[in-house]
Write a protein that holds these residues in place. Structure first.
Motif: not given
Length: 738
Positions: A684-690
């Motif tokens: 599982r990986e999550v893309i969520q820019p900051r």
């Protein structure tokens, strides 16, 4: 104190008490005309007096329990409420008491006969910096009922004065010139310079400097308007020196080529050709070193030879190398991209002092390409390479606290750029993009955080931060010459003040003695206009960076970052000659006065569509501002996922033939608006820019093996407005959505 005033006369007047006998009884006895009604009204009145009236929305300076209030005479407000929602309910008096953190009263308003409950101004003893104050308000309603409620506020480092001394000599820290970030596939405003020298013994040759190479947009027909799809080293631009015509008319030529960007580009046909004046290049100085410099803003710019003066500018009118159109009004190109060299077979050329620099002053060097002596023997020499270096700066320090109890701990922090800050592995606050946008040369905000619960007593602690461009650096407006409007690098200013139970203090502050810097983390680039590039394979290099005793290669002492030499100061002229000025003479650090940007909602796409093979477009159902959250499963290391954003899609009309239903990017002009995520591989990986945000309705995802389900793709809505204070509704659903 205010108390309910329930007297016999009150009951006589309002509820029918009467000393005249209604029926026979002892002389002067109190009798009731309507005993059941009076009992009911009496109970109602008692309930109203002791619980039906309430208070809500207690605020100081329009903020609920503000931390870091800089106003010396704050204003208070509250709302009276009633449980029975009775008509005509109103406040007739208030009593406000303010106490400091030692419990001493610093203001007692006394009973004030007034209906005012808004902008009640503090009028007590002078408030002290960095102090918490509790305040209690008690109000009396028109029916004699009362209500009481309490709140608090805490003052800032200073109360309206210059805050410089309050920072205890904390320093702005970050990296030096060697730590500047270059992510060349995203940089569309720049200067290129190189020195070229030919060898007489090798004869006449036509060497070229290459840039803009291998732009991924032109290697994928689904990511450009022309449907171009090039292979490796098939897309680039070239600046070629052609001295072969010297013997013909006594003048050399400089040719500019563009290959692989548009359908009519030809690698062997110049886009521009310039005649070089004889005083610049002639048979006598041909084999001497010659300096070339190119400046481009979204594809428009100028080419110079042997000096940046108007006499040495080769082009009479601004160049346009952008196949999409003019300057910032269209999609931007070229980027710096990959750079390199081309020398025909049998030729020899020396390329030295090759520099990639920022366009805007102070125009510091982003990258130096090693000097090259290229000898092409039997075959032509052609080489392109990515000059990108460094990523978003990380900073950290370790400190040890005393054994005694911590009474309170406050973190005061800001950045040139934007920041996320961590204490002992926990992110401090849930804000985005602090310190926010101001005219930084005039006022610059800092934030205050209560971190008392996160400081480890009598133990080792770690304070760390991650920095992004924000509004300080990078693309700020659609005017490309404003790139790096304030400065060319990020820096952090912070102090953690720990107050122990005995009143003593420990101060941890940013400096170049106790802090370390690292630029090799997974955020390779973060920009509001361009987007974020995240290489998850680099996460392992940060394992444990927020734990005491962390030691890993690549970290080095942080540097003090002065304004001079790193930012735009003084008077200068922009690319069209307009005089501009940025002065820090009246600069002031100020406490954040309002609410920060936070995640206020989460949207789920209403639909998704595979508009072309492997191109998945998710429709959020409405325009939103924020970032995506995309959950990936069972990934392989090294896969490149590309996210692009748009407000509209191409309609099915003849003018847009071939691009129907694809996302439309022209209306966002020179903003690249593209996030890249390189997978590390895992379940599982999550893309969520900051360190970026986007305004979009449609999210395009490429690089995934198949469409992600709708519940695996979300839109995190970001705003500093947590709730609307009013609403408007019509019979038209579309108007209601606006």
């Amino acid at each position: 104190m205010l108390y309910p005033s329930i007297t016999l006369l009150t009951f006589q007047a309002e509820y029918g008490f009467n000393r005249r006998p209604h029926r026979k009884g002892p002389a002067g006895a109190i009798t009731l005309r309507r005993p059941l009604l009076v009992v009911a009204l009496l109970l109602t009145s008692l309930c109203a007096a002791f619980g039906q009236t309430g208070l809500a929305n207690l605020q100081t300076e329009y903020l609920t329990e503000p931390l870091g209030l800089e106003t010396a005479t704050p204003r208070f407000r509250w709302n009276m409420t009633t449980a029975d929602h009775r008509r005509g309910a109103r406040q007739v008096a208030y009593h406000l008491v303010v106490k400091d953190e030692r419990g001493s009263t610093v203001w007692n308003s006394g009973k004030v006969n007034s209906a005012t409950s808004l902008n009640v101004t503090y009028a007590g003893q002078p408030l002290q910096p960095r102090t918490r104050y509790d305040w209690t308000v008690e109000i009396e309603a028109e029916d004699g009922s009362v209500a009481r409620a309490s709140s608090w506020f805490e003052t800032a480092l200073t109360l309206g004065q210059d805050a410089e001394d309050a920072w205890n000599d904390a320093q702005w820290i970050g990296g030096d010139d060697e730590d500047l970030i270059l992510y060349s596939p995203y940089l569309s405003v720049f200067r290129l310079a190189y020195t070229l020298q030919l060898e007489a013994a090798a004869g006449i040759t036509r060497p070229a400097f290459l840039f803009g190479g291998n732009d991924a947009r032109f290697q994928d027909k689904n990511k450009n308007l022309f449907g171009v799809q090039t292979g490796r080293d098939e897309s680039y631009l070239a600046i070629e020196l052609d001295p072969s015509t010297l013997h013909e008319d006594g003048q050399a030529r400089v040719h500019l080529y563009r290959a692989g960007y548009a359908p009519d580009d030809q690698a062997g046909k110049p886009l521009y050709s310039f005649v070089v004046p004889e005083d610049l290049l002639n048979p006598e100085n041909l084999y001497e070193p010659h300096r070339f410099e190119l400046e481009l803003v979204f594809g428009q710019g100028n080419l110079y030879l042997d000096g940046q003066t108007t006499d040495h500018q080769l082009n009479d009118t601004p160049l346009n190398l952008n196949p999409f159109g003019q300057g910032g009004d269209f999609i931007s190109a070229p980027m710096v991209g990959e750079v390199g060299f081309r020398v025909p077979a049998g030729g020899t050329a020396h390329f030295t002092n090759v520099l990639i620099r920022n366009y805007r002053q102070p125009a510091n060097v982003l990258a130096r390409i090693p000097d090259q002596k290229i000898v092409a023997t039997d075959t032509p020499f052609f080489s392109l390479a990515d000059p990108s270096k460094n990523g978003a700066p990380l900073l950290r320090t370790e400190f040890t606290t005393a054994e005694q109890a911590v009474a309170k701990a406050r973190l005061y922090v800001t950045a040139r750029g934007i920041y996320e800050i961590f204490l002992n592995g926990k992110r401090v606050g849930q804000d985005y993009f602090n310190p926010g946008l101001t005219q930084y040369n005039k006022s610059h905000m800092y934030q205050t955080y209560d971190v008392t619960a996160d400081v480890r007593q009598g133990a080792d602690n770690v304070l760390g931060a991650w920095l992004g461009e924000g509004w300080w650096s990078g693309g700020l407006t659609f005017t490309g010459s404003n790139w790096n409007y304030f400065g060319d690098r990020q820096s952090l200013l912070a102090q953690l003040i720990i107050t122990y139970a005995d009143g003593s203090e420990r101060i941890i502050k940013t400096n170049d003695q106790d802090w370390e810097l690292f630029t090799g983390g997974p955020i390779r680039y973060g920009s509001f206009f361009q987007g974020e590039v995240y290489d998850a394979r680099r996460e392992d290099q940060l394992a444990g960076w927020q734990a005491p005793g962390f030691a890993a290669p690549g970290w080095k002492p942080a540097m003090v970052v002065p304004l001079e030499g790193t930012s735009v100061t003084g008077t200068f002229r922009n690319f069209i000659g307009q005089p501009l000025s940025l002065s820090y003479d009246n600069f002031r650090l100020k406490s954040q006065p309002g609410t920060e940007v936070r995640a206020i909602d989460t949207l789920v796409p209403q639909s998704s569509e595979e508009v072309r093979p492997g191109v998945y477009v998710y429709d959020m159902g409405q325009n939103m501002v924020g970032v995506p959250q995309v959950v990936l499963e069972n990934t392989q290391a090294g896969d490149t996922i590309v996210l692009r954003y748009a407000e509209v899609r191409y309609p099915e009309l003849p003018d847009y033939a071939g691009n129907e239903n694809m996302i439309m990017l022209e209306n966002i002009r020179a903003a690249l608006t593209q996030d890249i995520y390189i997978t590390k591989g895992g379940a599982r990986e999550v893309i969520q820019p900051r360190f970026t945000f986007h305004g979009f309705r449609f999210l395009e995802i490429t690089g995934i093996a198949g469409a992600r389900p709708l519940d695996a793709v979300k839109g995190i809505v970001l705003s500093s407005v947590e709730a609307l204070s009013s609403s408007y509704e019509t019979s038209n659903p579309l108007v209601n959505r606006f």
